[in-house]
Structure formats: C-alpha cells, structure tokens
Design a protein around this motif. Structure first.
Motif, PDB file in Angstrom:
ATOM      1  N   VAL A 389       0.830  -1.208   0.000  1.00  0.00           N
ATOM      2  CA  VAL A 389       0.000   0.000   0.000  1.00  0.00           C
ATOM      3  C   VAL A 389       0.865   1.260   0.000  1.00  0.00           C
ATOM      4  CG1 VAL A 389      -1.931  -1.139   1.147  1.00  0.00           C
ATOM      5  CG2 VAL A 389      -0.163  -0.031   2.534  1.00  0.00           C
ATOM      6  N   PHE A 390       2.146   1.122   0.348  1.00  0.00           N
ATOM      7  CA  PHE A 390       3.054   2.270   0.334  1.00  0.00           C
ATOM      8  C   PHE A 390       3.780   2.396  -1.002  1.00  0.00           C
ATOM      9  CE2 PHE A 390       3.010   0.882   4.868  1.00  0.00           C
ATOM     10  CZ  PHE A 390       2.249   1.946   5.346  1.00  0.00           C
ATOM     11  N   GLY A 391       3.408   1.553  -1.982  1.00  0.00           N
ATOM     12  CA  GLY A 391       3.987   1.658  -3.300  1.00  0.00           C
ATOM     13  C   GLY A 391       5.342   1.001  -3.449  1.00  0.00           C
ATOM     14  N   VAL A 392       5.661   0.040  -2.577  1.00  0.00           N
ATOM     15  CA  VAL A 392       6.954  -0.634  -2.655  1.00  0.00           C
ATOM     16  C   VAL A 392       6.737  -2.098  -3.028  1.00  0.00           C
ATOM     17  CG1 VAL A 392       8.027   0.917  -0.996  1.00  0.00           C
ATOM     18  CG2 VAL A 392       6.965  -1.190  -0.185  1.00  0.00           C
ATOM     19  N   ASP A 393       7.776  -2.704  -3.608  1.00  0.00           N
ATOM     20  CA  ASP A 393       7.674  -4.078  -4.082  1.00  0.00           C
ATOM     21  C   ASP A 393       8.075  -5.106  -3.034  1.00  0.00           C
ATOM     22  OD1 ASP A 393       6.855  -3.247  -6.613  1.00  0.00           O
ATOM     23  OD2 ASP A 393       8.917  -3.007  -7.302  1.00  0.00           O
ATOM     24  N   GLY A 394       9.143  -4.814  -2.266  1.00  0.00           N
ATOM     25  CA  GLY A 394       9.652  -5.812  -1.344  1.00  0.00           C
ATOM     26  C   GLY A 394      10.154  -5.216  -0.057  1.00  0.00           C
ATOM     27  N   SER A 395      10.362  -6.082   0.932  1.00  0.00           N
ATOM     28  CA  SER A 395      10.860  -5.636   2.234  1.00  0.00           C
ATOM     29  C   SER A 395      11.344  -6.857   3.005  1.00  0.00           C
ATOM     30  CB  SER A 395       9.757  -4.923   3.020  1.00  0.00           C
ATOM     31  OG  SER A 395      10.179  -4.624   4.332  1.00  0.00           O
ATOM     32  N   THR A 396      12.175  -6.624   4.000  1.00  0.00           N
ATOM     33  CA  THR A 396      12.574  -7.678   4.935  1.00  0.00           C
ATOM     34  C   THR A 396      12.131  -7.231   6.326  1.00  0.00           C
ATOM     35  OG1 THR A 396      14.766  -6.661   5.160  1.00  0.00           O
ATOM     36  CG2 THR A 396      14.536  -8.448   3.573  1.00  0.00           C
ATOM     37  N   PRO A 397      10.854  -7.419   6.665  1.00  0.00           N
ATOM     38  CA  PRO A 397      10.311  -6.888   7.917  1.00  0.00           C
ATOM     39  C   PRO A 397      10.884  -7.576   9.144  1.00  0.00           C
ATOM     40  CG  PRO A 397       8.726  -8.327   6.865  1.00  0.00           C
ATOM     41  CD  PRO A 397       9.850  -8.174   5.896  1.00  0.00           C
ATOM     42  N   ILE A 398      10.772  -6.898  10.263  1.00  0.00           N
ATOM     43  CA  ILE A 398      11.182  -7.455  11.552  1.00  0.00           C
ATOM     44  C   ILE A 398      10.005  -8.222  12.135  1.00  0.00           C
ATOM     45  CG2 ILE A 398      12.004  -6.908  13.874  1.00  0.00           C
ATOM     46  CD1 ILE A 398      13.262  -4.387  12.741  1.00  0.00           C
ATOM     47  N   ILE A 399      10.268  -9.426  12.616  1.00  0.00           N
ATOM     48  CA  ILE A 399       9.202 -10.277  13.162  1.00  0.00           C
ATOM     49  C   ILE A 399       8.575  -9.605  14.384  1.00  0.00           C
ATOM     50  CG2 ILE A 399       8.736 -12.506  14.265  1.00  0.00           C
ATOM     51  CD1 ILE A 399      10.968 -13.682  12.553  1.00  0.00           C
ATOM     52  N   ASN A 400       7.269  -9.734  14.484  1.00  0.00           N
ATOM     53  CA  ASN A 400       6.522  -9.172  15.604  1.00  0.00           C
ATOM     54  C   ASN A 400       6.681 -10.094  16.819  1.00  0.00           C
ATOM     55  OD1 ASN A 400       4.785  -7.536  17.078  1.00  0.00           O
ATOM     56  ND2 ASN A 400       2.938  -8.498  16.256  1.00  0.00           N
ATOM     57  N   HIS A 401       7.662  -9.799  17.657  1.00  0.00           N
ATOM     58  CA  HIS A 401       7.968 -10.621  18.829  1.00  0.00           C
ATOM     59  C   HIS A 401       6.719 -10.785  19.699  1.00  0.00           C
ATOM     60  CE1 HIS A 401       9.618 -11.549  22.810  1.00  0.00           C
ATOM     61  NE2 HIS A 401      10.691 -11.982  22.179  1.00  0.00           N
ATOM     62  N   PRO A 402       6.417 -11.997  20.213  1.00  0.00           N
ATOM     63  CA  PRO A 402       7.216 -13.225  20.203  1.00  0.00           C
ATOM     64  C   PRO A 402       6.787 -14.228  19.129  1.00  0.00           C
ATOM     65  CG  PRO A 402       5.482 -13.425  21.822  1.00  0.00           C
ATOM     66  CD  PRO A 402       5.283 -12.079  21.158  1.00  0.00           C
ATOM     67  N   GLU A 403       6.227 -13.746  18.041  1.00  0.00           N
ATOM     68  CA  GLU A 403       5.802 -14.644  16.974  1.00  0.00           C
ATOM     69  C   GLU A 403       7.017 -15.252  16.269  1.00  0.00           C
ATOM     70  OE1 GLU A 403       3.180 -12.347  14.505  1.00  0.00           O
ATOM     71  OE2 GLU A 403       1.972 -11.696  16.217  1.00  0.00           O
ATOM     72  N   ALA A 404       6.740 -16.164  15.308  1.00  0.00           N
ATOM     73  CA  ALA A 404       7.833 -16.865  14.640  1.00  0.00           C
ATOM     74  C   ALA A 404       7.968 -16.493  13.175  1.00  0.00           C
ATOM     75  CB  ALA A 404       7.636 -18.378  14.758  1.00  0.00           C
ATOM     76  N   ALA A 405       7.001 -15.751  12.620  1.00  0.00           N
ATOM     77  CA  ALA A 405       7.098 -15.442  11.189  1.00  0.00           C
ATOM     78  C   ALA A 405       6.180 -14.289  10.819  1.00  0.00           C
ATOM     79  CB  ALA A 405       6.738 -16.678  10.356  1.00  0.00           C
ATOM     80  N   MET A 406       6.500 -13.675   9.679  1.00  0.00           N
ATOM     81  CA  MET A 406       5.676 -12.602   9.122  1.00  0.00           C
ATOM     82  C   MET A 406       5.707 -12.704   7.600  1.00  0.00           C
ATOM     83  SD  MET A 406       6.117  -8.440   9.378  1.00  0.00           S
ATOM     84  CE  MET A 406       5.733  -8.372  11.115  1.00  0.00           C
ATOM     85  N   LEU A 407       4.528 -12.638   6.985  1.00  0.00           N
ATOM     86  CA  LEU A 407       4.434 -12.635   5.532  1.00  0.00           C
ATOM     87  C   LEU A 407       4.293 -11.201   5.043  1.00  0.00           C
ATOM     88  CD1 LEU A 407       4.144 -14.324   2.883  1.00  0.00           C
ATOM     89  CD2 LEU A 407       1.662 -14.062   3.180  1.00  0.00           C
ATOM     90  N   GLY A 408       5.172 -10.793   4.139  1.00  0.00           N
ATOM     91  CA  GLY A 408       5.113  -9.463   3.558  1.00  0.00           C
ATOM     92  C   GLY A 408       4.577  -9.522   2.136  1.00  0.00           C
ATOM     93  N   VAL A 409       3.759  -8.526   1.786  1.00  0.00           N
ATOM     94  CA  VAL A 409       3.132  -8.477   0.471  1.00  0.00           C
ATOM     95  C   VAL A 409       3.429  -7.128  -0.160  1.00  0.00           C
ATOM     96  CG1 VAL A 409       0.981  -8.681  -0.830  1.00  0.00           C
ATOM     97  CG2 VAL A 409       1.288  -9.981   1.301  1.00  0.00           C
ATOM     98  N   GLY A 410       4.053  -7.150  -1.354  1.00  0.00           N
ATOM     99  CA  GLY A 410       4.345  -5.913  -2.063  1.00  0.00           C
ATOM    100  C   GLY A 410       3.175  -5.464  -2.922  1.00  0.00           C
ATOM    101  N   ARG A 411       3.381  -4.422  -3.688  1.00  0.00           N
ATOM    102  CA  ARG A 411       2.321  -3.908  -4.558  1.00  0.00           C
ATOM    103  C   ARG A 411       2.066  -4.885  -5.711  1.00  0.00           C
ATOM    104  NH1 ARG A 411       5.028   0.723  -8.422  1.00  0.00           N
ATOM    105  NH2 ARG A 411       6.968  -0.400  -8.873  1.00  0.00           N
ATOM    106  N   ILE A 412       0.839  -4.896  -6.180  1.00  0.00           N
ATOM    107  CA  ILE A 412       0.451  -5.733  -7.319  1.00  0.00           C
ATOM    108  C   ILE A 412       0.419  -4.839  -8.549  1.00  0.00           C
ATOM    109  CG2 ILE A 412      -1.328  -7.235  -8.266  1.00  0.00           C
ATOM    110  CD1 ILE A 412      -2.207  -7.839  -5.407  1.00  0.00           C
ATOM    111  N   VAL A 413       1.357  -5.064  -9.493  1.00  0.00           N
ATOM    112  CA  VAL A 413       1.500  -4.168 -10.637  1.00  0.00           C
ATOM    113  C   VAL A 413       1.657  -4.974 -11.929  1.00  0.00           C
ATOM    114  CG1 VAL A 413       2.525  -2.278  -9.313  1.00  0.00           C
ATOM    115  CG2 VAL A 413       3.998  -4.072 -10.240  1.00  0.00           C
TER     116      VAL A 413
END
Length: 466
Positions: A389-413
C-alpha cells in the motif's frame, strides 16, 4: 460537609505501567456522575477513556495534556456531597452522600478498581467552600494507610487549575541521596546520561521533577562530550513513548532475540484479482460486502499455516522449547497517525474470507480512530504485512515478537511475465517470508511461501480448504 476524594490513574491491564494524558473530558468545577469518562489517555497499546468511580464536583485536575503519568499517580479530585452552581447536591452514588462512597464500588470494570476491588486510599479535607488554595503536600502527621497501595507511589504534580487539594509531604522514598520519587524522571535522566545529584529540584523539599530534568537536557547539562565530537543537542527530539515507544521496544527485542531469515518469490496475481472481481460482482441485488485483497491473503495464510504449523509458534527461551499453537490469531500491520499498530483477528483459522474481511475492516477503523482495546492488539501468533500500500515491491520486515514469522506483500503491478509459454503482461506481486530460524529450517519456510504463491496464482487450490 463535602468530602474530597482523590482519583488516581488505575491499572489499565496488559502490564501497562504508565499512560499519557491526551485530552481532558471535564473541567474544574464541573459536576461528574459515577463512571463518567473524565480523561482520555494513551498507553503503549491504545487510547483509553478512563471513568471516575466518584460522583461530585471536580475540584482539581493533575497534569497537562501531553503529560505522562505512572499508574497510581493522581488524576483529579472530586468533592462529594457538595453543591454545584445549579444548587444540586453532588453525591458519590445512588445513596445519600460520601458515606456510601466509602462502602460501595462504582460498578465500573477497568482493571484495578471498581466493584469488588478494595477502595484506593482516600484523604479527607476540610474545604472552606470550594476555594481553598491548591498545594501538593500532606501534613507530616497524617495517618499512614492501613496497607500499602498496590501501585507505584504517586508523582507530586501541579494541578492544572487551582482547587482544594489535600497537602502531602515528600514521601519517604524521595528522601535520600537523590530526591526523586518518579520512575519516569529516573528513566529520562538515564536516557540522557544525566547525573541527578548535580540538579537542584524545584519541587517541595528539593524534589527533582520532570521539568527539572527536561530543563537540564535543554541546557546541555548532560555528560560532557569530547571536543572533537559534533554537538548532538540540536535538532528536533521526538519522545519514544506511547504506541511509538512500545513498537520501538518490541522491534529492538525482536532483533536481539530472534535469529531471523527471509525468503521471497514473485507470483502472478492475475487470477487472484480476477477471482476477487468475480466474488465482488457488480454490487447488484444480493451482493455482499466487498472482499479485499488483504482478506484473501489472510485466508491463504490460514490455509498455509494448517499445512506448515511450525510457523504458527513461539519460542520459550527459559524452557528451551518451541510452543506450537493450536489457534491462528492473525495480526495485520496498520499505519496510523500515532504510529504502527498490529490489530489481531482472533481464531482466523475458523473464519471464512468474508468473516476475516469484516473483522479486518472493523479493526482498521478502530485503529484509525484510536479506539482499539489493548486486548485487540495482543496475542497474535502470525502477522501479515501489506507494505504494498506504500507503493513498494519488497521488504525484509522485523518479526513481531514473540511470533515466529511474518508474511510481507508488495504492490500488485502489471509486469512482463511468461504465461503458458508466451510473454504477456500480468499482475505480479512479490511475497516475502521472514521467519525465526529456530522454529524451522529453510525447507519448511520455502514450502510455506511456495504454497502461498501457488494459491495466489491458482485460487482454485483454496477450494479444498474452504
């Protein structure tokens, strides 16, 4: 004769120890009813309206808007049994006055006070009308409470408006090598390498107040800098407190404790977007609520977590165990004026796409208006981050502690893509998975991400899971 009761900042739950005054909802001299909200505060979790357990005339407010107070600090004082300007008698309950306030709860349910909870320590004053001078001290001969309060000592603060307030001497905790009672003052001094013993307090009996520390910081009275180092006292300073401070602490802890890794893949989302358009139809008769892309991706995540439960887990470091969780409480990142928050869709594994979408819509609106409850921001087991939604394609986000994973979704173009052996323009999205390498290896993480990508490219795969 009216009695004046002091209402202190109650325990707001979730382990919160402080809150910032955002907006006062009552004025000095105003009559308040039992359980009427009197102040709006911001905690590290959310905005909360705090109701007062007393009914009467407000005689003093403590703290300006923007002031941060610890749990147990005075918020306001209320004269019970007095008359307001209209001639009505202000009482603390449905009974006949202050005596009932001593023996009955208010009925509110905020953590830390209310019906069924022991009453907080109250002090009686002998107001002359309602215009006695405001002070911040209590006679040294005042009797000690029968039992110590369950919260931190109150911080002596100056009332916003003059009104009758009982007097109090500097607490015993403030006497000693450093005359400081507030943990916030000590914390602020530590953050700026400030020696409190070098300050002269402006409070009663030389008590060091927050204003004294802030003044010393502004004047550069922190630890001396080396001559060759550039000055760092200039520029704008933004306090890390409230929601922003809580996010900062959690992200820093995640980086310290979690050995994370990231994998990513590009996926053809053309069929997913077509399926969404078909589900939403033309809005004609019988059409239900619009299905969002985020809701579809959330449903795909629950299906993937059913196949790869290792990623719906947390690590118990003390026990050195991986705890695999049965329910999927799906968090999603939401940007607000007060900073990044992660509302949680409870039991997402038991919801269909429409139910997930409706809950995401509700929580997003609450996040924008600042009305999310603390319980709606905690307990997540997996997070979906739609940074596209911020107009970017990719990222390496920081996991939301104490979870074990996060799925990131870039823009659909639209992008050039080989489809069925031919070059075509397709709707492409980049998906990334950041995961805790302690809970699984790269094969599991890659399998999860590939399954998500396959569902994006071929939504019919989800029919087996619906």
């Amino acid at each position: 004769m009216p009695q004046v009761f002091e209402f202190r900042l109650p325990d707001l739950g979730e382990g919160l120890t402080e809150a910032e005054i955002v907006r006062w909802l009552v004025e000095v001299g105003e009559v308040v009813a039992i359980d009427q909200p009197v102040v709006e505060v911001e905690t590290a979790k959310a905005m909360v309206e705090v109701p007062c357990p007393y009914g009467g005339v407000v005689t003093a407010r403590f703290g300006e808007e923007g002031t941060e107070l610890p749990v147990g600090a005075p918020l306001l004082t209320v004269a019970v049994g007095s008359e307001d300007p209209s001639g009505r008698t202000a009482e603390s309950g449905s009974g006949t006055g202050a005596a009932e306030a001593e023996s009955s709860g208010s009925g509110n349910v905020l953590v830390g006070y209310g019906t069924g909870a022991p009453p907080v320590r109250r002090r009686r004053v002998r107001p002359e009308g309602l215009v006695a001078p405001a002070t911040a001290a209590t006679p040294a001969t005042a009797p000690a409470p029968a039992a110590p309060p369950a919260f931190v000592p109150a911080v002596p603060v100056t009332p916003v408006a003059a009104a009758p307030v009982a007097a109090a001497t500097v607490p015993e905790e403030a006497r000693g090598p450093v005359a400081v009672v507030s943990p916030l003052v000590r914390k602020l001094a530590r953050q700026h390498d400030l020696d409190l013993r070098q300050l002269a307090g402006s409070g009663p009996a030389g008590l060091i107040l927050r204003a004294d520390v802030e003044s010393a910081i502004r004047s550069g009275a922190t630890a001396p800098q080396k001559a060759e180092e550039p000055s760092r006292t200039s520029g704008e300073r933004v306090p890390l407190r409230g929601v922003r401070g809580a996010v900062a602490d959690k992200l820093a802890r995640s980086r310290r404790e979690i050995p994370d890794a990231t994998c990513w893949v590009d996926a053809d989302a053309t069929e997913l977007m077509a399926a969404r358009a078909a589900m939403n139809g033309d809005g004609g008769p019988g059409a239900g609520p619009k299905v969002s892309v985020l809701a579809l991706l959330a449903r795909i995540c629950t299906a993937a977590l059913a196949r790869y439960p290792e990623l719906n887990s947390t690590v118990d470091q003390e026990a050195r165990e991986i705890v695999r969780l049965s329910g999927v409480h799906l968090g999603f990142a939401a940007q607000t004026e007060r900073g990044l928050v992660v509302p949680v869709v409870r039991d997402a594994q038991a919801r269909n796409t429409e139910s997930i979408g409706a809950e995401i819509t509700r929580l997003t609106e609450a996040a924008r208006t600042g009305t999310l409850k603390p319980a709606e921001l905690t307990g997540g087991t997996f997070t979906l981050n739609n940074y596209g939604v911020f107009g970017v394609d990719g990222s390496t986000p920081i996991i939301n502690h104490p979870e074990a994973a996060m799925l990131g979704v870039g823009r659909i173009v639209p992008k050039p893509w080989v489809h069925e052996g031919e070059l075509a323009v397709r709707r492409v999205v980049q998906l990334s998975l950041t995961f805790d390498h302690r809970v699984c290896d790269g094969g599991t993480a890659g399998g999860f991400l590939r399954y998500v990508a396959d569902c994006v490219e071929q939504p019919a795969l989800l029919l087996r899971m619906l």
